[in-house]
Scaffold this motif. Structure first.
Motif, PDB file in Angstrom:
ATOM      1  N   SER A 285       0.851  -1.192   0.000  1.00 43.57           N
ATOM      2  CA  SER A 285       0.000   0.000   0.000  1.00 43.57           C
ATOM      3  C   SER A 285       0.886   1.241   0.000  1.00 43.57           C
ATOM      4  CB  SER A 285      -0.922   0.005   1.226  1.00 43.57           C
ATOM      5  OG  SER A 285      -1.971  -0.917   1.067  1.00 43.57           O
TER       6      SER A 285
ATOM      7  N   LYS B 147      -9.599  -8.050  -8.167  1.00 42.64           N
ATOM      8  CA  LYS B 147      -9.115  -8.277  -6.811  1.00 42.64           C
ATOM      9  C   LYS B 147      -9.211  -9.762  -6.495  1.00 42.64           C
ATOM     10  CE  LYS B 147      -9.555  -6.932  -1.982  1.00 42.64           C
ATOM     11  NZ  LYS B 147     -10.170  -6.027  -0.995  1.00 42.64           N
TER      12      LYS B 147
ATOM     13  N   ASP C 139      -5.934  -3.217  -2.462  1.00 40.25           N
ATOM     14  CA  ASP C 139      -6.861  -2.209  -2.986  1.00 40.25           C
ATOM     15  C   ASP C 139      -6.150  -0.971  -3.514  1.00 40.25           C
ATOM     16  OD1 ASP C 139      -9.210  -3.657  -2.496  1.00 40.25           O
ATOM     17  OD2 ASP C 139      -9.306  -2.969  -0.414  1.00 40.25           O
ATOM     18  N   ASP C 140      -5.084  -0.554  -2.839  1.00 40.41           N
ATOM     19  CA  ASP C 140      -4.373   0.656  -3.271  1.00 40.41           C
ATOM     20  C   ASP C 140      -3.670   0.442  -4.606  1.00 40.41           C
ATOM     21  OD1 ASP C 140      -4.990   2.294  -0.974  1.00 40.41           O
ATOM     22  OD2 ASP C 140      -3.630   1.019   0.171  1.00 40.41           O
TER      23      ASP C 140
END
Length: 338
Positions: free
Chosen positions: A18, A126, A102-103
């Motif tokens: 991240s 994802k 997610d980032d």
């Protein structure tokens, strides 16, 4: 053996990547990519910001991708190899990235939109590479670049089984990864900074061969590329090799004087957030040192720690630069599903 449980490892990897997704050091990424075989033309043909300097090889160099094929990138990050693969399979092909962060997915999708790639050609999903969210027999080729080593060892066989499931008959695997040249010391294995930096989680060549064959692959080829893993250590954020971890004499005194530390220009971090390898693991030489501590780029007394030396190997004399190539290497891995 790593003493952390699987969920702890995944949590640490997620936090590290991240942070890496926020890096903006283009020059650092270019130097790392070129050291592992990417060309100027390839780097010019991707959205700016897709290459975060997280590569340890160039899997596309051994894929022989053709127009109209479907290729899947496991651990696709900001989309570096996905975008390059898309240019090879063309508008009739599909280039699919799988990532659990997610980032990273947000950055990849933003770059995809900036280039106008249609969903039919480029997509990011994802998911875990131990449970790929795609139907069986989807892909002609599966690539991965410096990601499988981040999977806890007990789960690595699942990655190869999933590759075999998702590939079509005759499909191939083309992977770049860091493998251990010999058993790693337990202290190094248990260093989480070294783990998220793709060093401590490295398996040995024989293990990869076993996992690939047990998954059903044939024509297995695993070869050390001979690339310099120390590029992670001695490249600054401007893409220049010759920082505090470079051989003596490569850093000009005037440049050292202009720096706020031996590892970074003023007002910058020690290395890009996405730096792999022991760059993330070395004791920070960018923080003000105590008055009793020798300058981090100068020779130090024996048994003292230097900024260029991961603490995982205390038996090595501190004036010696830590050589990652002693322990690990950049390997290309190829196999076919018949």
């Amino acid at each position: 053996m790593d003493t952390r449980n699987t969920s702890q490892i995944y949590d640490e990897v997620a936090k590290h990547y991240s942070a890496a997704s926020q890096t903006t050091s283009v020059k650092y990424g270019e130097t790392v990519a070129k050291s592992f075989g990417y060309t100027e033309e390839e780097l010019a043909n991707i959205p700016e910001g897709a290459n975060l300097g997280l590569s340890c090889g160039n899997p596309l160099a051994i894929t022989s991708l053709r127009e109209g094929e479907t290729v899947i990138d496991l651990g696709s990050g900001a989309g570096f190899d996905v975008f390059l693969a898309a240019t090879r399979v063309g508008p009739t092909g599909r280039s699919i990235g799988i990532d659990f962060n997610d980032d990273m997915l947000a950055r990849a999708n933003s770059l995809k939109s900036s280039r106008g790639f249609p969903d039919s050609q480029v997509s990011f999903l994802k998911g875990s590479i131990t449970a790929i969210p795609l139907e069986s027999g989807t892909a002609d080729c599966i690539i991965s670049n410096c990601v499988i080593n981040l999977v806890p060892e007990a789960e690595k066989p699942l990655v190869f089984k999933e590759m075999h499931r998702v590939l079509k008959s005759g499909g191939r695997v083309a992977v770049s990864d860091i493998l251990a040249k010999k058993p790693l010391p337990e202290k190094l294995r248990n260093d989480i900074a070294m783990y998220v930096g793709c060093i401590a989680g490295a398996s040995e060549k024989q293990q990869y061969e076993t996992w690939l064959k047990e998954a059903g692959f044939e024509q297995v080829l695993i070869q050390d590329t001979g690339a310099d893993i120390n590029v992670y250590l001695d490249t600054d954020e401007n893409g220049n090799r010759g920082g505090c971890c470079a051989p003596p004499g490569t850093v000009k005194e005037e440049e050292e004087e202009k720096s706020s530390s031996c590892c970074a220009p003023k007002k910058t971090e020690c290395a890009p957030a996405g730096a792999a390898g022991a760059a993330a693991a070395a004791p920070s030489c960018c923080k003000p040192a105590a008055e009793t501590t020798p300058p981090c780029c100068k020779p130090v007394e024996k048994k003292e720690s230097s900024c260029c030396k991961p603490a995982a190997k205390p038996e090595v004399e501190a004036e010696e630069k830590e050589d990652l190539n002693e322990w690990v290497g950049s390997y290309k891995i190829y196999a076919v599903k018949n």
